[in-house]
Design a protein around this motif. Structure first.
Motif, PDB file in Angstrom:
ATOM      1  N   ILE A   1       4.582   0.159  15.219  1.00  0.00           N
ATOM      2  CA  ILE A   1       5.941   0.733  15.302  1.00  0.00           C
ATOM      3  C   ILE A   1       6.973  -0.342  14.978  1.00  0.00           C
ATOM      4  N   TRP A   2       6.746  -1.534  15.538  1.00  0.00           N
ATOM      5  CA  TRP A   2       7.654  -2.659  15.264  1.00  0.00           C
ATOM      6  C   TRP A   2       7.707  -2.943  13.757  1.00  0.00           C
ATOM      7  N   PHE A   3       6.523  -2.925  13.103  1.00  0.00           N
ATOM      8  CA  PHE A   3       6.477  -3.205  11.665  1.00  0.00           C
ATOM      9  C   PHE A   3       7.277  -2.165  10.885  1.00  0.00           C
ATOM     10  N   VAL A   4       7.075  -0.900  11.226  1.00  0.00           N
ATOM     11  CA  VAL A   4       7.772   0.175  10.499  1.00  0.00           C
ATOM     12  C   VAL A   4       9.281   0.006  10.653  1.00  0.00           C
ATOM     13  N   GLU A   5       9.722  -0.266  11.893  1.00  0.00           N
ATOM     14  CA  GLU A   5      11.173  -0.424  12.112  1.00  0.00           C
ATOM     15  C   GLU A   5      11.710  -1.614  11.334  1.00  0.00           C
ATOM     16  N   ARG A   6      10.976  -2.718  11.402  1.00  0.00           N
ATOM     17  CA  ARG A   6      11.391  -3.945  10.718  1.00  0.00           C
ATOM     18  C   ARG A   6      11.500  -3.726   9.200  1.00  0.00           C
ATOM     19  N   ALA A   7      10.466  -3.049   8.659  1.00  0.00           N
ATOM     20  CA  ALA A   7      10.436  -2.822   7.203  1.00  0.00           C
ATOM     21  C   ALA A   7      11.549  -1.851   6.806  1.00  0.00           C
ATOM     22  N   GLU A   8      11.747  -0.820   7.617  1.00  0.00           N
ATOM     23  CA  GLU A   8      12.785   0.163   7.270  1.00  0.00           C
ATOM     24  C   GLU A   8      14.174  -0.456   7.339  1.00  0.00           C
ATOM     25  N   ARG A   9      14.335  -1.412   8.254  1.00  0.00           N
ATOM     26  CA  ARG A   9      15.637  -2.105   8.308  1.00  0.00           C
ATOM     27  C   ARG A   9      15.930  -2.849   7.003  1.00  0.00           C
ATOM     28  N   LEU A  10      14.866  -3.224   6.298  1.00  0.00           N
ATOM     29  CA  LEU A  10      15.036  -3.890   4.995  1.00  0.00           C
ATOM     30  C   LEU A  10      15.118  -2.877   3.852  1.00  0.00           C
ATOM     31  N   GLY A  11      15.115  -1.589   4.215  1.00  0.00           N
ATOM     32  CA  GLY A  11      15.198  -0.547   3.180  1.00  0.00           C
ATOM     33  C   GLY A  11      13.861  -0.266   2.514  1.00  0.00           C
ATOM     34  N   LEU A  12      12.752  -0.748   3.108  1.00  0.00           N
ATOM     35  CA  LEU A  12      11.437  -0.478   2.519  1.00  0.00           C
ATOM     36  C   LEU A  12      10.951   0.901   2.982  1.00  0.00           C
ATOM     37  N   ASP A  13      10.190   1.574   2.126  1.00  0.00           N
ATOM     38  CA  ASP A  13       9.619   2.888   2.489  1.00  0.00           C
ATOM     39  C   ASP A  13       8.197   2.664   2.972  1.00  0.00           C
TER      40      ASP A  13
ATOM     41  N   ASN B   1      -4.248   1.719   6.915  1.00  0.00           N
ATOM     42  CA  ASN B   1      -3.467   0.569   6.454  1.00  0.00           C
ATOM     43  C   ASN B   1      -2.021   1.012   6.226  1.00  0.00           C
ATOM     44  N   LEU B   2      -1.078   0.091   6.449  1.00  0.00           N
ATOM     45  CA  LEU B   2       0.338   0.415   6.258  1.00  0.00           C
ATOM     46  C   LEU B   2       0.858  -0.263   4.992  1.00  0.00           C
ATOM     47  N   TRP B   3       1.739   0.446   4.280  1.00  0.00           N
ATOM     48  CA  TRP B   3       2.309  -0.066   3.037  1.00  0.00           C
ATOM     49  C   TRP B   3       3.822   0.104   3.107  1.00  0.00           C
ATOM     50  N   ALA B   4       4.545  -0.988   2.945  1.00  0.00           N
ATOM     51  CA  ALA B   4       6.010  -0.918   2.954  1.00  0.00           C
ATOM     52  C   ALA B   4       6.488  -1.268   1.547  1.00  0.00           C
ATOM     53  N   TRP B   5       7.019  -0.266   0.857  1.00  0.00           N
ATOM     54  CA  TRP B   5       7.364  -0.422  -0.563  1.00  0.00           C
ATOM     55  C   TRP B   5       8.828  -0.777  -0.738  1.00  0.00           C
ATOM     56  N   TRP B   6       9.051  -1.823  -1.519  1.00  0.00           N
ATOM     57  CA  TRP B   6      10.416  -2.169  -1.930  1.00  0.00           C
ATOM     58  C   TRP B   6      10.581  -1.540  -3.320  1.00  0.00           C
ATOM     59  N   GLY B   7      11.249  -0.431  -3.388  1.00  0.00           N
ATOM     60  CA  GLY B   7      11.325   0.320  -4.638  1.00  0.00           C
ATOM     61  C   GLY B   7      10.173   1.292  -4.714  1.00  0.00           C
ATOM     62  N   PRO B   8      10.085   2.032  -5.826  1.00  0.00           N
ATOM     63  CA  PRO B   8       9.063   3.078  -5.929  1.00  0.00           C
ATOM     64  C   PRO B   8       7.653   2.499  -5.961  1.00  0.00           C
ATOM     65  N   PRO B   9       6.718   3.135  -5.237  1.00  0.00           N
ATOM     66  CA  PRO B   9       5.322   2.702  -5.324  1.00  0.00           C
ATOM     67  C   PRO B   9       4.810   2.852  -6.750  1.00  0.00           C
ATOM     68  N   GLY B  10       3.871   2.022  -7.138  1.00  0.00           N
ATOM     69  CA  GLY B  10       3.313   2.150  -8.480  1.00  0.00           C
ATOM     70  C   GLY B  10       2.063   1.319  -8.616  1.00  0.00           C
ATOM     71  N   ASP B  11       1.331   1.571  -9.700  1.00  0.00           N
ATOM     72  CA  ASP B  11       0.098   0.813  -9.937  1.00  0.00           C
ATOM     73  C   ASP B  11       0.428  -0.623 -10.337  1.00  0.00           C
ATOM     74  N   GLY B  12      -0.526  -1.512 -10.091  1.00  0.00           N
ATOM     75  CA  GLY B  12      -0.383  -2.900 -10.511  1.00  0.00           C
ATOM     76  C   GLY B  12       0.650  -3.680  -9.715  1.00  0.00           C
TER      77      GLY B  12
END
Ligand code: GLV
Ligand code: MN
Ligand code: MN
Length: 404
Positions: free
Chosen positions: A42-54, A62-73
């Motif tokens: 929960i802490w990770f999700v809040e922290r990442a969302e505060r940075l605008g990550l999805d 596993n958790l993934w915090a995306w800066w911008g749209p997710p994509g391959d590579g």
């Protein structure tokens, strides 16, 4: 702004410094989907969302915090939040907090990633609840049979499938996840160093060159339970005596093969009464070596010796492999890019296993190590000075700028 806190740790680490403290063992116990590990998620999700990550969870937890749209590579960095029983504060969280801190710095400087980018948290890296390390990355990369994982049980007999369901996952969907794996263009894991390499080299940061071959085996000794007072010392069939003799044989065997390591860190005695000769004992062996061949030889010799020692005590032993990881050499081209971006930092071999090792089967991977002034890990004394933590984040930021 220097993110210093009252405890002399980086702000992000300080925020979680009371989560999962183990008053009995000392240090931290944060096994997968325990109250403390869920709190860290929960802490990770809040922290990442505060940075605008999805933030999204994949089907293996596993958790993934995306800066911008997710994509391959994508360029992916991160680590894990779970711990061994009574572990230190840095093994895992340092890589996650450093990744978030590097993102914050890049954002403050107006940097825009030129390719997809994510911070990842991998599930059950330590294998401290279900016995097999790096389960999240192993399942995602399809290197472990999901039927086997679903049936794994914890100390209370809860299956992985049930625990996963309780955590909101669909157990039927566990296993190879090629869509998620394809998103990893490369993976970079920053980690506390778990030995004395950087103390000896007098450097705050290194890149990792390789990981030892390693695995875990269950040694199930059977004997005859009996009365501690009414049974003569002669002729006992005490499986704990057999297991104890095996422990010293394991140490001696590993000493005889250069570069090998073998440890028994966990043992269960049944039924476990002070006035009862045990009927069975299970001990778990962690064995590692420079090569798969060395490690296999080490374990074969340990199995042979354990068999003989068990027989001498009127007992039997069955040795079962629970997990295996081949030796890993990190991607040479990525290593070169890191070294040139960082101006020739030292390279260190890792005795510890990591998700970056497992993921080397799906994408180029690399690691950054941060000096540990105690040289101790998987124990409460594990530490990183703030200055070295900041040097690690500097290195991560520099490398990310170059890779993105
Ligand atoms: C993970 O930390 C391992 O090497 O056991
Ligand atoms: Mn660890
Ligand atoms: Mn780790």
């Amino acid at each position: 702004m220097r993110p210093i806190t009252a405890h002399g740790m980086l702000a992000g680490l300080d925020e979680i410094a009371d989560v999962g403290r183990d008053r009995l063992r000392g240090g931290f116990s944060r096994s997968i989907w325990s109250t403390s590990e869920l709190q860290l998620r929960i802490w990770f999700v809040e922290r990442a969302e505060r940075l605008g990550l999805d933030v999204e969870a994949d089907r293996n937890g596993n958790l993934w915090a995306w800066w911008g749209p997710p994509g391959d590579g994508a360029v992916v960095t991160g680590s894990h939040l779970d711990s061994v029983p009574g572990g230190g504060p840095f093994d895992g969280p340092l890589g996650v907090v450093s990744a978030l801190e590097a993102v914050a710095r890049l954002q403050r400087s107006g940097f825009i990633p030129g390719r997809p980018f994510a911070v990842a948290v991998f599930a059950e890296e330590e294998g401290s609840r279900f016995g097999v390390a790096c389960l999240g990355s192993r399942m995602m990369s399809g290197t472990i049979d999901p039927d086997r994982v679903r049936a794994l049980t914890d100390a209370a007999g809860v299956t992985f499938a049930d625990a996963a369901r309780d955590a909101g996952l669909n157990p039927a969907h566990l296993g190879a996840d090629p869509e998620t794996a394809a998103r990893i263009g490369l993976f970079l894991e920053l980690h506390i160093e778990q030995g004395r390499g950087l103390i000896d080299l007098d450097s705050p940061v290194a890149v990792a060159s390789s990981i030892l071959a390693h695995g875990r085996w269950r040694l199930a000794f059977r004997g005859q339970g009996n009365h501690a007072g009414a049974t003569a010392m002669q002729g006992r069939q005490d499986p704990l005596v057999a297991a104890a003799r095996a422990v010293t044989a394991i140490r001696d065997t590993a000493l005889s093969i250069a570069g090998s390591r073998a440890t028994v860190g966990r043992i269960e005695v049944t039924p476990g009464g002070t006035n009862v000769i045990p009927s069975s004992v299970t001990s778990w062996l962690d064995a590692r070596g420079e090569t798969a061949k060395d490690t296999r030889l080490l374990v074969a010799e340990i199995a042979r010796l354990s068999d003989g020692l068990a027989a001498e005590e009127g007992c039997s032993v069955v040795v079962t492999e629970e997990s295996w990881s081949d030796a890993v050499s990190f991607d040479a081209r990525l290593l070169e890019r890191l070294s040139s971006a960082l101006g020739g930092v030292p390279a260190l071999a890792s005795g510890a296993g990591h998700d970056a090792g497992v993921l080397s089967s799906v994408a180029p991977t690399a690691m950054l190590f941060v000096r540990n002034p105690t040289g101790i890990s998987h124990a409460p004394e594990e530490w990183a000075e703030l200055e070295d933590t900041l040097a690690g984040i500097d290195a991560l930021e520099t490398v990310l700028r170059s890779l993105l």
